[in-house]
Scaffold this motif. Structure first.
Motif, PDB file in Angstrom:
ATOM      1  N   ALA A 249       2.463  -5.298  12.333  1.00  0.00           N
ATOM      2  CA  ALA A 249       3.853  -4.911  12.102  1.00  0.00           C
ATOM      3  C   ALA A 249       4.143  -4.664  10.632  1.00  0.00           C
ATOM      4  O   ALA A 249       5.145  -4.028  10.292  1.00  0.00           O
ATOM      5  CB  ALA A 249       4.788  -5.999  12.643  1.00  0.00           C
ATOM      6  N   LEU A 250       3.273  -5.163   9.752  1.00  0.00           N
ATOM      7  CA  LEU A 250       3.432  -4.981   8.300  1.00  0.00           C
ATOM      8  C   LEU A 250       2.175  -4.329   7.728  1.00  0.00           C
ATOM      9  O   LEU A 250       1.394  -4.988   7.039  1.00  0.00           O
ATOM     10  CB  LEU A 250       3.688  -6.320   7.611  1.00  0.00           C
ATOM     11  N   PRO A 251       1.940  -3.056   7.988  1.00  0.00           N
ATOM     12  CA  PRO A 251       0.705  -2.428   7.522  1.00  0.00           C
ATOM     13  C   PRO A 251       0.709  -2.166   6.014  1.00  0.00           C
ATOM     14  O   PRO A 251       1.603  -1.505   5.500  1.00  0.00           O
ATOM     15  CB  PRO A 251       0.672  -1.115   8.302  1.00  0.00           C
ATOM     16  N   TYR A 252      -0.292  -2.696   5.313  1.00  0.00           N
ATOM     17  CA  TYR A 252      -0.412  -2.370   3.889  1.00  0.00           C
ATOM     18  C   TYR A 252      -1.181  -1.072   3.683  1.00  0.00           C
ATOM     19  O   TYR A 252      -1.123  -0.483   2.610  1.00  0.00           O
ATOM     20  CB  TYR A 252      -1.051  -3.514   3.105  1.00  0.00           C
ATOM     21  N   ALA A 253      -1.935  -0.637   4.711  1.00  0.00           N
ATOM     22  CA  ALA A 253      -2.647   0.636   4.650  1.00  0.00           C
ATOM     23  C   ALA A 253      -1.964   1.617   5.602  1.00  0.00           C
ATOM     24  O   ALA A 253      -2.204   1.601   6.804  1.00  0.00           O
ATOM     25  CB  ALA A 253      -4.114   0.444   5.017  1.00  0.00           C
ATOM     26  N   LYS A 254      -1.084   2.433   5.072  1.00  0.00           N
ATOM     27  CA  LYS A 254      -0.371   3.409   5.906  1.00  0.00           C
ATOM     28  C   LYS A 254      -1.322   4.519   6.360  1.00  0.00           C
ATOM     29  O   LYS A 254      -1.069   5.208   7.334  1.00  0.00           O
ATOM     30  CB  LYS A 254       0.795   4.023   5.130  1.00  0.00           C
ATOM     31  N   ASP A 255      -2.387   4.698   5.602  1.00  0.00           N
ATOM     32  CA  ASP A 255      -3.499   5.575   5.949  1.00  0.00           C
ATOM     33  C   ASP A 255      -4.717   5.015   5.224  1.00  0.00           C
ATOM     34  O   ASP A 255      -4.636   3.941   4.641  1.00  0.00           O
ATOM     35  CB  ASP A 255      -3.202   7.030   5.546  1.00  0.00           C
ATOM     36  N   ASP A 256      -5.846   5.706   5.247  1.00  0.00           N
ATOM     37  CA  ASP A 256      -7.026   5.199   4.560  1.00  0.00           C
ATOM     38  C   ASP A 256      -6.726   5.078   3.066  1.00  0.00           C
ATOM     39  O   ASP A 256      -6.204   6.017   2.442  1.00  0.00           O
ATOM     40  CB  ASP A 256      -8.221   6.128   4.776  1.00  0.00           C
ATOM     41  N   ARG A 257      -7.065   3.930   2.492  1.00  0.00           N
ATOM     42  CA  ARG A 257      -6.722   3.655   1.098  1.00  0.00           C
ATOM     43  C   ARG A 257      -7.909   3.043   0.352  1.00  0.00           C
ATOM     44  O   ARG A 257      -8.835   2.509   0.960  1.00  0.00           O
ATOM     45  CB  ARG A 257      -5.547   2.655   1.016  1.00  0.00           C
ATOM     46  N   ILE A 258      -7.820   3.076  -0.968  1.00  0.00           N
ATOM     47  CA  ILE A 258      -8.707   2.299  -1.825  1.00  0.00           C
ATOM     48  C   ILE A 258      -7.961   1.021  -2.198  1.00  0.00           C
ATOM     49  O   ILE A 258      -6.821   1.077  -2.681  1.00  0.00           O
ATOM     50  CB  ILE A 258      -9.104   3.074  -3.099  1.00  0.00           C
ATOM     51  N   ALA A 259      -8.584  -0.114  -1.940  1.00  0.00           N
ATOM     52  CA  ALA A 259      -8.001  -1.401  -2.310  1.00  0.00           C
ATOM     53  C   ALA A 259      -8.513  -1.804  -3.687  1.00  0.00           C
ATOM     54  O   ALA A 259      -9.719  -1.793  -3.935  1.00  0.00           O
ATOM     55  CB  ALA A 259      -8.378  -2.467  -1.283  1.00  0.00           C
ATOM     56  N   TYR A 260      -7.596  -2.147  -4.570  1.00  0.00           N
ATOM     57  CA  TYR A 260      -7.947  -2.632  -5.911  1.00  0.00           C
ATOM     58  C   TYR A 260      -7.643  -4.125  -5.951  1.00  0.00           C
ATOM     59  O   TYR A 260      -6.475  -4.523  -5.923  1.00  0.00           O
ATOM     60  CB  TYR A 260      -7.137  -1.902  -6.981  1.00  0.00           C
ATOM     61  N   VAL A 261      -8.689  -4.920  -6.004  1.00  0.00           N
ATOM     62  CA  VAL A 261      -8.536  -6.374  -6.033  1.00  0.00           C
ATOM     63  C   VAL A 261      -8.639  -6.814  -7.491  1.00  0.00           C
ATOM     64  O   VAL A 261      -9.707  -6.740  -8.101  1.00  0.00           O
ATOM     65  CB  VAL A 261      -9.616  -7.061  -5.179  1.00  0.00           C
ATOM     66  N   LEU A 262      -7.518  -7.250  -8.056  1.00  0.00           N
ATOM     67  CA  LEU A 262      -7.456  -7.612  -9.470  1.00  0.00           C
ATOM     68  C   LEU A 262      -7.448  -9.131  -9.607  1.00  0.00           C
ATOM     69  O   LEU A 262      -6.744  -9.827  -8.862  1.00  0.00           O
ATOM     70  CB  LEU A 262      -6.191  -7.048 -10.118  1.00  0.00           C
ATOM     71  N   TYR A 263      -8.212  -9.613 -10.581  1.00  0.00           N
ATOM     72  CA  TYR A 263      -8.315 -11.046 -10.823  1.00  0.00           C
ATOM     73  C   TYR A 263      -7.910 -11.305 -12.263  1.00  0.00           C
ATOM     74  O   TYR A 263      -8.533 -10.799 -13.203  1.00  0.00           O
ATOM     75  CB  TYR A 263      -9.764 -11.481 -10.586  1.00  0.00           C
ATOM     76  N   PHE A 264      -6.836 -12.079 -12.431  1.00  0.00           N
ATOM     77  CA  PHE A 264      -6.341 -12.408 -13.754  1.00  0.00           C
ATOM     78  C   PHE A 264      -6.579 -13.893 -14.034  1.00  0.00           C
ATOM     79  O   PHE A 264      -6.497 -14.718 -13.130  1.00  0.00           O
ATOM     80  CB  PHE A 264      -4.839 -12.136 -13.858  1.00  0.00           C
ATOM     81  N   ASN A 265      -6.846 -14.203 -15.293  1.00  0.00           N
ATOM     82  CA  ASN A 265      -6.948 -15.597 -15.711  1.00  0.00           C
ATOM     83  C   ASN A 265      -5.756 -15.931 -16.594  1.00  0.00           C
ATOM     84  O   ASN A 265      -5.327 -15.111 -17.413  1.00  0.00           O
ATOM     85  CB  ASN A 265      -8.252 -15.829 -16.480  1.00  0.00           C
ATOM     86  N   GLN A 266      -5.201 -17.114 -16.403  1.00  0.00           N
ATOM     87  CA  GLN A 266      -4.105 -17.544 -17.255  1.00  0.00           C
ATOM     88  C   GLN A 266      -4.158 -19.041 -17.494  1.00  0.00           C
ATOM     89  O   GLN A 266      -4.690 -19.804 -16.681  1.00  0.00           O
ATOM     90  CB  GLN A 266      -2.755 -17.172 -16.648  1.00  0.00           C
TER      91      GLN A 266
END
Length: 533
Positions: free
Chosen positions: A442-459
């Motif tokens: 019901a909550l699609p984050y991919a409305k069509d085929d997508r590239i996922a960018y997984v970002l990792y931040f340090n703080q």
């Protein structure tokens, strides 16, 4: 008494020797701290954003004994993997059976408590608990049954992927879709409709044949893409807000062995490379990419890793424990410290890591040539732990994810580089994956085929770093929306209601579905209380 005199040269040499010894000692201690495993749980006393009366441990007049379940904690506080969300709760119940779930829900109804199912609590914005609420620790509900004939498995929702792999690997079988890390629970993965390094199917959703879930009133329903479809779509990627997932029937596959291929390309060529070497290529079984964060190639060079059909038979090695963890921890922690550390990490990944792969020589009888091919089984590539991320350093690592149409790859990376430099946040990793169009949740984050960018931040655990990352997150969300993209919801609640609705125009329909199946709004978490309550 004879006086001892130092010449200036002797004094300089002596002072230099002492200084070198001190620096060597300090460096040794610092290196050990960067490489050593933690000896105690992290001190997560810092909270951001600060909230009044949210972190004082709660004390209950009521007792959980009457619920007839195993009590893990009465009152007190809870946190998640972010280390930023310490929150007081009514208590935590250890779930081991379906009856435990039913009794916990009954207790919550009788005492008008909010309730939240939780696994490893790696969602980072309070999605795993509610202030003053009851938390169900689902990890004890973890039975795994494999049906080899149909290539399926029936798994209780508290089972971790590591536990599942331990059952599948000796049978020559493997998971079809999961996160790239194996510590998470199946229920947690389903609740965020997670994705991994297998671009077909991309998310876990298409591998789900059916689930059994328990509603807040104790009713058990079987849901699937064809049975109780509406409820199925609300549970898959629904953040535990509609029902408790009891168990699931999932597709599995053979534990095939793949050949590892890596290409280093300019980021502007990624889209064309993707079209030429990944899309529609049946021999490409797994794929992910990583952007350089090293000086000289910062967010411009991409390592594209493909695991393909090797064209010959090779035996899969049995799974084993993670190796050289202290070296991985040292290198990763060094990459948090600045340009030199990031260069060391990128160089190690580029030139040293390949030496740890299992490589075999393939002879071509037709041409008389030989070729060294590095191979890995499906389970080996999906058997990634997070041990090297456990550290003694007082900091935290924060995830963001964005889902961008392929044609805007260059624009997003250029925007990312600008935002990171403007906000001065410490970006320590960028992984690219492929997600396919979501037609199930019901909550699609991919409305069509997508590239996922997984970002990792340090703080660091302080307000200054937290404000920087909050500002960067807001800018990145605006960037994603401007490129017809979306952002992932299991992380910090730094986005506005307007940003949420711009990326997820379905959100109000989802909240209405939640209230339809949970009219008393018994299931809750920090996400729902901020945006839907």
């Amino acid at each position: 008494m004879k006086k001892i005199r130092f010449t200036s040269k002797k004094f300089i040499f002596s002072a230099a020797a002492i200084l070198i010894a001190v620096l060597t000692l300090i460096t040794g201690i610092k290196t050990y701290d960067l490489a050593a495993a933690p000896i105690k749980e992290r001190d997560c006393d810092f909270v951001y954003p600060r909230q009044d009366n949210n972190t004082e441990p709660s004390i209950n007049e009521l007792t959980l004994d009457e619920a007839g379940v195993e009590i893990q904690q009465i009152g007190g506080v809870i946190n998640d993997a972010s280390c930023l969300n310490k929150t007081n709760v009514y208590g935590i119940i250890q779930i081991k059976t379906e009856e435990d779930v039913a009794r916990a829900l009954k207790f919550a109804r009788e005492h008008e408590l909010k309730i939240t199912p939780a696994g490893k609590r790696h969602s980072m914005g309070g999605q795993s608990f509610s202030k003053g609420g009851l938390v169900l620790d689902m990890r004890g509900l973890n039975e795994v049954q494999v049906v080899e004939e149909s290539l399926t498995m029936n798994v209780q929702s508290g089972a971790s992927w590591k536990e599942i792999q331990a059952v599948l690997d000796p049978k020559g079988l493997a998971v079809k879709a999961m996160q790239s890390i194996n510590i998470f629970t199946v229920g947690g993965t389903l609740s965020v409709n997670a994705h991994g390094i297998d671009h077909d199917p991309g998310q876990i959703g298409p591998t789900v044949r059916s689930m059994r879930v328990m509603l807040a009133d104790g009713t058990i329903r079987r849901v699937s893409p064809t049975e109780n479809r509406e409820l199925f779509s609300a549970v898959l990627g629904g953040y535990g807000l509609t029902a408790v997932i009891l168990d699931v029937e999932l597709d599995i596959v053979k534990n095939d062995v793949y050949a590892w291929k890596t290409d280093y390309i300019d980021y502007k060529k990624f889209s064309a490379f993707y079209d030429e070497s990944v899309v529609g290529k049946e021999d490409v079984r797994l794929m992910y990419a990583r952007l350089s964060i090293a000086p000289g190639s910062y967010l411009t060079e991409i390592a594209v890793h493909r695991y393909v059909d090797p064209g010959f038979d090779a035996d899969a090695k049995p799974l084993g424990d993670a190796s050289i963890v202290w070296i991985k921890r040292l290198i990763f922690n060094l990459s948090k410290t600045g340009g030199l550390g990031r260069w060391i990490r990128w160089t190690a990944e580029k030139y040293i890591e390949p030496g740890y792969h299992n490589c075999v020589t393939r002879d071509d009888v037709l041409t008389g040539t030989s070729e060294e091919v590095c191979v890995a089984s499906r389970n080996q590539k999906m058997n990634q732990s997070m041990e090297y991320l456990d550290t003694r350093i007082k900091d935290t690592n924060i995830l963001n994810e964005y889902f961008i149409p392929q044609e805007y790859t260059t624009e997003f990376i250029d925007g990312l580089r600008t935002i990171v430099q403007e906000t001065d946040v410490n970006l320590v990793n960028v992984t690219l994956r492929i997600v396919t169009r979501d037609e199930l949740s019901a909550l699609p984050y991919a409305k069509d085929d997508r590239i996922a960018y997984v970002l990792y931040f340090n703080q660091k655990l302080n307000e200054e770093d937290s404000k920087k990352l909050e500002r960067a997150t807001g800018k990145l969300i605006d960037l994603a929306i401007s490129l017809n993209g979306t952002f992932y919801l299991p992380y910090q609640l730094y986005y506005s209601a307007e940003q949420l609705r711009a990326a997820y125009p379905e959100i109000d329909d989802f909240f209405a579905l939640k209230r339809k199946y949970d009219p008393e709004e018994r299931f809750s978490n920090a996400f729902y209380e901020k945006y839907g309550g």
